[in-house]
Design a protein around this motif. Structure first.
Motif, PDB file in Angstrom:
ATOM      1  N   LEU A  37       0.964  -1.302   0.066  1.00  0.00           N
ATOM      2  CA  LEU A  37      -0.080   0.104  -0.004  1.00  0.00           C
ATOM      3  C   LEU A  37       0.680   1.186  -0.028  1.00  0.00           C
ATOM      4  O   LEU A  37       0.569   2.254   0.736  1.00  0.00           O
ATOM      5  N   ASN A 156       3.006   0.569   6.955  1.00  0.00           N
ATOM      6  CA  ASN A 156       1.886   1.612   7.155  1.00  0.00           C
ATOM      7  C   ASN A 156       1.517   2.040   8.709  1.00  0.00           C
ATOM      8  O   ASN A 156       0.808   2.742   8.846  1.00  0.00           O
ATOM      9  N   ASP A 162      -5.383   4.111  11.750  1.00  0.00           N
ATOM     10  CA  ASP A 162      -6.064   3.308  11.267  1.00  0.00           C
ATOM     11  C   ASP A 162      -6.391   1.993  12.056  1.00  0.00           C
ATOM     12  O   ASP A 162      -7.530   1.434  12.075  1.00  0.00           O
ATOM     13  N   ARG A 181      -1.909  -4.774   6.686  1.00  0.00           N
ATOM     14  CA  ARG A 181      -2.122  -4.117   7.585  1.00  0.00           C
ATOM     15  C   ARG A 181      -2.859  -4.693   8.848  1.00  0.00           C
ATOM     16  O   ARG A 181      -2.964  -4.156  10.085  1.00  0.00           O
ATOM     17  N   ARG A 234     -12.124   0.805   2.722  1.00  0.00           N
ATOM     18  CA  ARG A 234     -11.693   0.226   3.729  1.00  0.00           C
ATOM     19  C   ARG A 234     -12.723  -0.071   4.725  1.00  0.00           C
ATOM     20  O   ARG A 234     -12.461  -0.955   5.897  1.00  0.00           O
ATOM     21  N   ARG A 268      -8.483   3.841  -4.492  1.00  0.00           N
ATOM     22  CA  ARG A 268      -7.237   4.294  -3.790  1.00  0.00           C
ATOM     23  C   ARG A 268      -7.069   5.672  -3.429  1.00  0.00           C
ATOM     24  O   ARG A 268      -6.652   5.893  -2.215  1.00  0.00           O
ATOM     25  N   HIS A 272     -10.168   6.428   2.717  1.00  0.00           N
ATOM     26  CA  HIS A 272     -10.824   6.504   4.151  1.00  0.00           C
ATOM     27  C   HIS A 272     -11.597   8.015   3.856  1.00  0.00           C
ATOM     28  O   HIS A 272     -11.297   8.953   3.177  1.00  0.00           O
ATOM     29  N   ASP A 274     -11.429  10.201   5.801  1.00  0.00           N
ATOM     30  CA  ASP A 274     -10.556  11.335   6.227  1.00  0.00           C
ATOM     31  C   ASP A 274      -9.612  11.760   5.209  1.00  0.00           C
ATOM     32  O   ASP A 274      -9.104  12.779   5.326  1.00  0.00           O
ATOM     33  N   GLY A 394       3.492   7.466   1.272  1.00  0.00           N
ATOM     34  CA  GLY A 394       2.490   6.460   1.803  1.00  0.00           C
ATOM     35  C   GLY A 394       1.168   6.688   1.758  1.00  0.00           C
ATOM     36  O   GLY A 394       0.088   5.913   2.257  1.00  0.00           O
ATOM     37  N   ARG A 395       0.595   7.830   1.298  1.00  0.00           N
ATOM     38  CA  ARG A 395      -0.652   8.448   0.898  1.00  0.00           C
ATOM     39  C   ARG A 395      -1.455   8.336   2.219  1.00  0.00           C
ATOM     40  O   ARG A 395      -2.587   7.998   2.385  1.00  0.00           O
ATOM     41  N   CYS A 400      -3.912  11.009   9.372  1.00  0.00           N
ATOM     42  CA  CYS A 400      -3.547   9.625   9.233  1.00  0.00           C
ATOM     43  C   CYS A 400      -2.384   9.352  10.059  1.00  0.00           C
ATOM     44  O   CYS A 400      -2.431   8.044  10.773  1.00  0.00           O
TER      45      CYS A 400
HETATM   46  N1  LIG Z   1      -6.472   7.540   7.624  1.00  0.00           N
HETATM   47  C1  LIG Z   1      -5.605   7.243   6.632  1.00  0.00           C
HETATM   48  N2  LIG Z   1      -6.254   7.954   5.601  1.00  0.00           N
HETATM   49  N3  LIG Z   1      -4.713   6.689   6.337  1.00  0.00           N
HETATM   50  C2  LIG Z   1      -3.836   6.573   5.349  1.00  0.00           C
HETATM   51  C3  LIG Z   1      -3.273   5.343   4.965  1.00  0.00           C
HETATM   52  C4  LIG Z   1      -2.308   4.996   4.207  1.00  0.00           C
HETATM   53  C5  LIG Z   1      -1.842   3.629   3.846  1.00  0.00           C
HETATM   54  N4  LIG Z   1      -0.697   3.411   2.929  1.00  0.00           N
HETATM   55  C6  LIG Z   1      -3.014   2.818   3.439  1.00  0.00           C
HETATM   56  O1  LIG Z   1      -3.309   2.458   2.322  1.00  0.00           O
HETATM   57  O2  LIG Z   1      -3.827   1.944   4.191  1.00  0.00           O
END
Ligand SMILES: NC(=[NH2+])NCCC[C@H](N)C(=O)O
Length: 409
Positions: A37, A156, A162, A181, A234, A268, A272, A274, A394-395, A400
């Motif tokens: 990820l 991650n 998360d 994860r 997710r 992608r 999430h 957020d 890591g996006r 996050c």
């Molecule tokens: N709360 C967030 N937006 N977390 C981002 C998580 C990024 C992580 N690389 C994933 O894909 O899981």
């Protein structure tokens, strides 16, 4: 008295959980990026500097920063008797089922006398080559297509938002969407069960062994009685319904009465809620305009007579739905990219709408999202900018990378 207390997204942040990116990032390779990820390989030293700056901004603003790796090491220090159980579970869930590998890895880990180093090793992953002398003769390591890794890393982990979500005085310990994860939640599970500061006072509101997946990036604490949860790549709708049943009927201490579920596109870029929607003040949110076309909003409340939940879809202007449920005369939405469609897409990709609010109207953002940041400043927000170009590959952004443990009421 619980050591978790979070009933808001915006009230003064007092204590937060982070994870400083570690050697797990060195075990990313181009071939494993998709599965793990990530979109690129960050420079570890730079990522750590950026992360330290993030922690410093928090401390400078009066927030106590604690690290996942320290809490887990303290858990093992306080309870040496659970170490074997923890390692066996971690190995089993890492896909190490054969007795030979199991023994080799346990022998290798026996060298780590210090629990913090041991914990960091479980996070980083294990390569064949570092087994050195213990590494005997493995066919799997000889074939051309072999992975270099005996145990995968958990890159991650620095997205502490998360694996679990603080809600009220409890924790929603999640079942994660991805294999990579899912092991991350082992740490939270052990910390809340055994760490001297948390043991016995943090109810698990969900459960990592639940069938349906849900992740903390989808969970927004609006107030003591109201949660927002994303239905996203997710988080499954079934997980939200299940969580609602648990909150309404099984958790005495929990005060949640309404869950607003937001159905956002499954992609992608918007993994999430957020990543496209965060609260930045009592009556204000950032939002990525890209979700508006297909957004659906459902209210889930208790139907005590039927011992079930009541589900109602709400249509109309998002601002009005939000104002109604939040009991406000008006709600303001601040689009990522300040109304420019191209800037919105570019800046959302680098978490332009993923803000961490540390007090009403005071937010931490990535500095690189110039258009959105300028717009928020012009509208009177206090914008604390984090210079980071490694962490974001890591996006994930400031929200996050942080899990609030205590916010003021
Ligand atoms: N709360 C967030 N937006 N977390 C981002 C998580 C990024 C992580 N690389 C994933 O894909 O899981």
């Amino acid at each position: 008295m619980s050591n978790i207390h979070v009933t808001s997204e915006i009230k003064t942040l007092k204590k937060v959980l982070l994870h400083r990116p570690g050697d797990e990032l060195l075990n990313l390779t181009p071939d494993t990026l998709g599965e793990l990820l990530f979109d690129d390989i960050p420079d570890l030293a730079e990522a750590q500097l950026e992360h330290d700056r993030f922690a410093q901004i928090l401390r400078d603003n009066g927030v106590e920063v604690v690290y996942l790796e320290d809490l887990m090491a303290e858990t093992l220090d306080a309870h040496p008797e659970i170490k074997e159980k923890f390692l066996d579970q971690w190995l089993e869930e890492s896909g190490v089922h054969t007795a030979v590998y199991h023994k080799i890895i346990k022998d290798f880990l026996a060298k780590f006398k210090n629990n913090k180093e041991l914990v960091l090793k479980t996070m980083a992953g294990i390569t064949f080559s570092e087994l050195g002398e213990i590494h005997t003769n493995f066919l799997v390591d000889r074939i051309e297509t072999a992975s270099h890794l005996l145990v995968n890393p958990m890159p991650n982990l620095y997205f502490t938002r998360d694996p679990f979500a603080s809600v009220g005085n409890g924790a929603v310990i999640n079942r994660m969407y991805s294999v990579t994860r899912n092991r991350e939640t082992i740490y939270a599970d052990y910390i809340f069960k055994y760490h001297p500061e948390f043991a016995g006072n943090v109810p698990d509101l969900y459960g990592r062994n639940n069938h349906f997946h849900i992740e903390g990036g989808d969970v927004l604490n609006v107030n003591e009685k109201l949660l927002f949860i994303g239905i996203s790549q997710r988080t499954q709708a079934e997980a939200i319904q299940d969580l609602a049943m648990k909150m309404f009927y099984e958790n005495e201490g929990n005060k949640i009465e309404t869950i607003l579920a937001f159905n956002i596109p499954n992609s992608r870029a918007f993994m999430h809620l957020d990543t496209v929607f965060t609260q930045i003040d009592t009556d204000a949110f950032t939002i990525h305009p890209g979700i508006m076309g297909t957004l659906q909003v459902f209210a889930i409340t208790k139907d005590a007579a039927k011992h079930d939940v009541k589900i109602e879809e709400h249509t109309g202007k998002l601002e009005e739905i939000l104002a109604k449920f939040m009991g406000l005369p008006k709600v303001r939405l601040f689009p990522c990219g300040a109304g420019d469609a191209l800037a919105a897409e570019r800046e959302q990709w680098n978490d332009g709408s993923n803000t961490l609010t540390i007090a009403p109207g005071k937010i931490i953002v990535y500095k690189r999202n110039y258009v959105t940041n300028k717009y928020l400043k012009e509208n009177g927000f206090t914008v604390l900018e984090l210079e980071a170009s490694n962490l974001c590959v890591g996006r994930g952004g400031p929200r996050c990378m942080s899990m609030p443990l205590i916010r003021e009421d």
